[in-house]
Design an enzyme around this catalytic site. Sequence first.
Site: not given
Ligand code: PGA
Length: 249
Positions: A9, A11, A95, A97, A166, A172, A212, A233-234
Site C-alpha cells: 500500500n 498510500k 482503510h 485512514e 489492521e 505507521g 508495521s 505500508g511503510g
Molecule cells: P504500515 O501501514 O505498514 O506503514 O503500518 C499499513 C497499512 O496502513 O496498510
Amino acid sequence: MPNRYLIANWKMNVPPEGIERYFDALGEAGEGNGQLVVAPPFLYVPEVVRLVRDRVPRAAVAAQNCGDKPSGAFTGEVSPVMLRYHGVGHVIIGHSERRNLFGESDALIARKLTAALDAGLTPVLCIGEDLKVREAGRVSVFLADQIKAAASEALESAREVIVAYEPIWAIGTGRNASGAMVAETVAMIRESLGRFWPARYGQQAPILYGGSVTPDNISDLAANGNIDGYLVGGASLDSGKFLAINAGM
Ligand code: PGA
C-alpha cells in the site's frame, strides 16, 4: 485463487521517478511466497499496470480506494468500473485512514464493497480497532460490528473477498501486533465472518495482517500469526524491504 497475498500500500507516496526502478527490482527478484499486489495512487495506475505486465507478470495491481457507484455526478471520485477497465484487479476498501481522516462511514464502506464486487474487482476490506478498544477488551465486539456492517447481498455470489486485519495502533507506528495476538484476533474475525456473512467466508476468506510489518518481524508473524498474508505500508515503499518480507512470509 491464490491463498496467500502480499500487498504493497503505497498510500500517497513514491515519487514519479521511483516507479520504474521499483518494478525493475521486483522483476529481478526470485519468486518469493504468495501473490504480490501493488496498490499505487490512482494517477499511477495505468503506468503501474503496464510495468507489471512487462516486468513482473506474477504481480497484480490494486487501487487504494474507489467510489461507491459505477458512474454519476460525484466530483473527484473514481469508479470501480473505470479501475477494472484499466487493468486493476483488487481494491482496498475501508482503510482506517479513509475511515478516520476522510470520514468514511460503515454504510459508505458497505456500498463501496458492493460496487467493487459488481465491477468485478476483488475487495480487500480493512477492519481494525484502536488502542482504546483493545485496552477495554472490546476487540471481538468491535470487529464483529465492522464485519456485520459490511455485509450485503453482493457477498452471496462473490468469488473472493479478502479481509485485512489492521489494528489502528499498529499502523505507521513501528509497533506491530505479535504473531500470537494476530492469531487470536484472526480466530475472532473468522467466527464473525461465519456468523454475519455467507458461512463459507468464515472458513475460506483470506485474512491478512497489516500494521508495521517489516523484514524484522515477519518471521514471528509467519510462524505464529495463522494468517494468509500481509498489507504493508511503510516497508513496502522500499522494494528491497518488500522483497525481504516476500521471502520471509
Ligand atoms: P504500515 O501501514 O505498514 O506503514 O503500518 C499499513 C497499512 O496502513 O496498510
